[in-house]
Design a protein around this motif. Structure first.
Motif, PDB file in Angstrom:
ATOM      1  N   VAL A  31       0.866  -1.282   0.008  1.00 52.10           N
ATOM      2  CA  VAL A  31      -0.011  -0.142  -0.164  1.00 52.10           C
ATOM      3  C   VAL A  31       1.005   1.244   0.029  1.00 52.10           C
ATOM      4  CG1 VAL A  31      -1.572   1.374   1.229  1.00 52.10           C
ATOM      5  CG2 VAL A  31      -1.856  -1.131   1.174  1.00 52.10           C
ATOM      6  N   VAL A  32       2.111   1.277   0.868  1.00 50.49           N
ATOM      7  CA  VAL A  32       2.863   2.536   0.753  1.00 50.49           C
ATOM      8  C   VAL A  32       3.410   2.599  -0.707  1.00 50.49           C
ATOM      9  CG1 VAL A  32       5.056   3.456   1.679  1.00 50.49           C
ATOM     10  CG2 VAL A  32       3.397   2.063   3.380  1.00 50.49           C
ATOM     11  N   GLY A  33       3.728   1.734  -1.429  1.00 49.67           N
ATOM     12  CA  GLY A  33       4.215   1.987  -2.604  1.00 49.67           C
ATOM     13  C   GLY A  33       3.002   2.794  -3.600  1.00 49.67           C
ATOM     14  N   MET A  34       1.808   2.139  -3.344  1.00 52.26           N
ATOM     15  CA  MET A  34       0.813   2.868  -4.379  1.00 52.26           C
ATOM     16  C   MET A  34       0.736   4.185  -3.937  1.00 52.26           C
ATOM     17  SD  MET A  34      -3.259   1.552  -4.383  1.00 52.26           S
ATOM     18  CE  MET A  34      -3.640   2.450  -3.008  1.00 52.26           C
ATOM     19  N   TYR A  35       0.610   4.750  -2.704  1.00 51.48           N
ATOM     20  CA  TYR A  35       0.446   5.978  -2.131  1.00 51.48           C
ATOM     21  C   TYR A  35       1.617   6.847  -2.625  1.00 51.48           C
ATOM     22  CZ  TYR A  35      -4.053   5.136  -0.391  1.00 51.48           C
ATOM     23  OH  TYR A  35      -5.355   4.844  -0.105  1.00 51.48           O
ATOM     24  N   ALA A  36       2.995   6.138  -2.339  1.00 48.45           N
ATOM     25  CA  ALA A  36       4.124   6.940  -2.756  1.00 48.45           C
ATOM     26  C   ALA A  36       4.143   7.536  -3.989  1.00 48.45           C
ATOM     27  CB  ALA A  36       5.377   6.106  -2.476  1.00 48.45           C
ATOM     28  N   LEU A  37       3.506   6.814  -4.926  1.00 48.48           N
ATOM     29  CA  LEU A  37       3.401   7.224  -6.231  1.00 48.48           C
ATOM     30  C   LEU A  37       2.677   8.709  -6.518  1.00 48.48           C
ATOM     31  CD1 LEU A  37       2.591   4.086  -8.501  1.00 48.48           C
ATOM     32  CD2 LEU A  37       4.654   5.734  -8.625  1.00 48.48           C
ATOM     33  N   ARG A  38       1.773   9.171  -5.579  1.00 52.20           N
ATOM     34  CA  ARG A  38       1.224  10.379  -5.323  1.00 52.20           C
ATOM     35  C   ARG A  38       1.877  11.577  -4.927  1.00 52.20           C
ATOM     36  NH1 ARG A  38      -4.648   8.593  -2.604  1.00 52.20           N
ATOM     37  NH2 ARG A  38      -4.980   6.823  -4.134  1.00 52.20           N
ATOM     38  N   ASP A  39       3.249  11.411  -4.557  1.00 51.17           N
ATOM     39  CA  ASP A  39       4.110  12.460  -4.045  1.00 51.17           C
ATOM     40  C   ASP A  39       5.074  12.579  -5.119  1.00 51.17           C
ATOM     41  OD1 ASP A  39       6.593  13.483  -3.193  1.00 51.17           O
ATOM     42  OD2 ASP A  39       6.021  13.163  -1.251  1.00 51.17           O
ATOM     43  N   PRO A  40       4.707  13.912  -5.573  1.00 51.83           N
ATOM     44  CA  PRO A  40       5.514  14.663  -6.962  1.00 51.83           C
ATOM     45  C   PRO A  40       7.010  14.432  -6.986  1.00 51.83           C
ATOM     46  CG  PRO A  40       4.008  16.126  -5.926  1.00 51.83           C
ATOM     47  CD  PRO A  40       3.838  15.132  -4.889  1.00 51.83           C
ATOM     48  N   LEU A  41       7.757  14.614  -5.727  1.00 48.89           N
ATOM     49  CA  LEU A  41       8.979  14.113  -5.672  1.00 48.89           C
ATOM     50  C   LEU A  41       9.377  12.594  -5.902  1.00 48.89           C
ATOM     51  CD1 LEU A  41      10.103  16.303  -2.628  1.00 48.89           C
ATOM     52  CD2 LEU A  41      10.361  16.855  -5.134  1.00 48.89           C
ATOM     53  N   LEU A  42       8.808  11.717  -5.026  1.00 46.92           N
ATOM     54  CA  LEU A  42       8.768  10.386  -5.106  1.00 46.92           C
ATOM     55  C   LEU A  42       8.345   9.798  -6.410  1.00 46.92           C
ATOM     56  CD1 LEU A  42       7.896   9.157  -1.803  1.00 46.92           C
ATOM     57  CD2 LEU A  42       9.935   9.515  -2.417  1.00 46.92           C
ATOM     58  N   TYR A  43       7.480  10.443  -7.195  1.00 49.58           N
ATOM     59  CA  TYR A  43       7.003   9.951  -8.406  1.00 49.58           C
ATOM     60  C   TYR A  43       8.262   9.827  -9.452  1.00 49.58           C
ATOM     61  CZ  TYR A  43       3.817   9.448 -12.269  1.00 49.58           C
ATOM     62  OH  TYR A  43       2.778   8.830 -13.256  1.00 49.58           O
ATOM     63  N   ARG A  44       9.354  10.724  -9.315  1.00 48.35           N
ATOM     64  CA  ARG A  44      10.355  10.912 -10.280  1.00 48.35           C
ATOM     65  C   ARG A  44      11.250   9.843 -10.127  1.00 48.35           C
ATOM     66  NH1 ARG A  44      11.956  17.173 -10.667  1.00 48.35           N
ATOM     67  NH2 ARG A  44       9.776  17.999 -10.600  1.00 48.35           N
ATOM     68  N   LEU A  49      10.990   0.496  -8.499  1.00 45.44           N
ATOM     69  CA  LEU A  49      10.849   0.842  -7.006  1.00 45.44           C
ATOM     70  C   LEU A  49       9.401   0.688  -6.410  1.00 45.44           C
ATOM     71  CD1 LEU A  49      13.212   3.527  -6.455  1.00 45.44           C
ATOM     72  CD2 LEU A  49      13.825   1.421  -6.103  1.00 45.44           C
ATOM     73  N   PHE A  50       8.465   0.795  -7.481  1.00 46.53           N
ATOM     74  CA  PHE A  50       7.027   0.749  -7.129  1.00 46.53           C
ATOM     75  C   PHE A  50       6.191  -0.484  -7.359  1.00 46.53           C
ATOM     76  CE2 PHE A  50       8.291   5.431  -7.872  1.00 46.53           C
ATOM     77  CZ  PHE A  50       8.059   5.837  -6.547  1.00 46.53           C
ATOM     78  N   PHE A  51       6.994  -1.014  -8.563  1.00 48.40           N
ATOM     79  CA  PHE A  51       5.861  -2.195  -9.248  1.00 48.40           C
ATOM     80  C   PHE A  51       7.028  -3.146  -9.135  1.00 48.40           C
ATOM     81  CE2 PHE A  51       4.879   1.744 -12.094  1.00 48.40           C
ATOM     82  CZ  PHE A  51       3.732   2.025 -11.076  1.00 48.40           C
ATOM     83  N   PRO A  52       6.457  -4.512  -8.574  1.00 44.83           N
ATOM     84  CA  PRO A  52       7.386  -5.687  -8.644  1.00 44.83           C
ATOM     85  C   PRO A  52       7.407  -6.289 -10.002  1.00 44.83           C
ATOM     86  CG  PRO A  52       5.037  -6.277  -7.641  1.00 44.83           C
ATOM     87  CD  PRO A  52       5.062  -4.558  -7.819  1.00 44.83           C
ATOM     88  N   ARG A  53       8.407  -6.918 -10.190  1.00 43.49           N
ATOM     89  CA  ARG A  53       8.495  -7.652 -11.640  1.00 43.49           C
ATOM     90  C   ARG A  53       7.762  -8.674 -11.835  1.00 43.49           C
ATOM     91  NH1 ARG A  53      13.031  -7.496 -15.127  1.00 43.49           N
ATOM     92  NH2 ARG A  53      12.982  -9.198 -16.581  1.00 43.49           N
ATOM     93  N   PRO A  54       7.116  -8.918 -12.912  1.00 39.22           N
ATOM     94  CA  PRO A  54       6.050  -9.984 -12.947  1.00 39.22           C
ATOM     95  C   PRO A  54       6.740 -11.387 -13.223  1.00 39.22           C
ATOM     96  CG  PRO A  54       5.946  -8.773 -14.988  1.00 39.22           C
ATOM     97  CD  PRO A  54       6.837  -7.959 -13.969  1.00 39.22           C
TER      98      PRO A  54
END
Length: 296
Positions: A31-44, A49-54
């Motif tokens: 869940v933290v990874g999902m919400y971190a994407l909403r932060d303009p700084l972390l989004y870069r 870092l946000f999505f696990p490899r399939p």
């Protein structure tokens, strides 16, 4: 390869996906990874870092990404990393309630369980589905038939339908039906981190097996078929619903299904009908394994 994410405290469907032989993965690193994407700084930061490899099985040629809590960035990342794979976005919810509502990448294919949403948005259509791993359990339930003292069950979120369900409960109780309404009351936290605690789907099925009638009420009566319709079909239960699309389904039977605000019979007349079992070739069309084949 299926990407399916549960933000709820309980992973509702993960076990039945796994036991049905489907490779699946949460699309975010928690869940933290999902919400971190909403932060303009972390989004870069890099997408990995946000999505696990399939993880693919041999011969897998497609990634099916369920709509809830998905994002355009995830779709673009998958498309760039695995250009040889088909990227299929599956709307398991109506477009109005989906987590995917923004401008979507053209690289992906868009499919839905709702014929109305397909017509309005240019999506491709596939049916609702049910899990192969529960098919044998369902067969045993169908063979037992209904009890002498019928019980009705509704299990789901409130979604503004509490008053309607209570009225339906009163009507059924007047006909001697025991009614169990298990309603989850949802709310949103200030920072959006509220996570509902729902039953694992295996526990839901235990309740379904003990019921004779399943109640299904949608706020959009022209949306696609719900999982409750699949549960009634596979477990041989009666279904009371307001979903008009079920009238066009290949398994519709007046003996099994009562459509609110459409059916001219009384509830008593419906309850007095014996359940008619659906032909196996029709029922099995809705298994997850056959649902996957229809994407081809």
């Amino acid at each position: 390869m299926i990407y399916y994410f549960d933000i709820h405290k309980t992973a509702v469907f993960h076990e039945v996906f796994r036991s049905s032989g489907v490779v699946h993965k949460n699309p975010y690193r928690g869940v933290v990874g999902m919400y971190a994407l909403r932060d303009p700084l972390l989004y870069r930061l890099p997408s990995c870092l946000f999505f696990p490899r399939p993880v693919f099985k041999g011969g897998d040629d497609k990634i099916i990404l369920f709509d809830t809590y998905s994002s355009s960035r995830l779709i673009n990342w998958l498309s760039k990393k695995w250009p040889d794979k088909r990227i299929i976005i599956w709307y398991w919810n109506s477009v109005k309630t989906s987590g995917l509502k923004t401008q979507l990448p053209a690289r992906a294919e868009y499919w839905s369980f709702s014929k109305t949403d397909c017509e309005e948005n240019g999506f491709k259509y596939n049916t609702q589905f049910f899990f192969d791993s529960l098919a044998s359990e369902a067969a045993e339930s169908r063979e037992r038939g209904l009890s002498q003292h019928p019980r009705a069950l509704f299990l789901g979120r409130e979604k503004g339908r509490l008053k309607i369900l209570e009225d339906l409960k009163d009507g059924l109780e007047r006909e001697g039906v025991e009614v169990d309404l298990k309603i989850t009351m949802a709310f949103s936290g200030r920072f959006g981190f509220f996570r509902e605690s729902l039953l694992p789907y295996g526990k839901v099925i235990d309740l379904v097996k003990d019921a004779d009638i399943l109640l299904d009420y949608t706020t959009n009566p022209q949306t696609g078929l719900s999982l409750r319709a699949m549960e009634a079909l596979f477990f041989g239960k009666k279904l009371i619903t307001n979903n008009l699309e079920i009238l066009e389904s290949d398994f519709y039977s007046p003996a099994n299904i009562y459509v609110l605000d459409h059916d001219k019979r009384s509830l008593k007349e419906f309850l007095d009908c014996q359940v008619e079992l659906v032909a196996p070739e029709i029922r099995d069309r809705y298994l997850l394994s056959n649902w996957l084949k229809r994407f081809d």
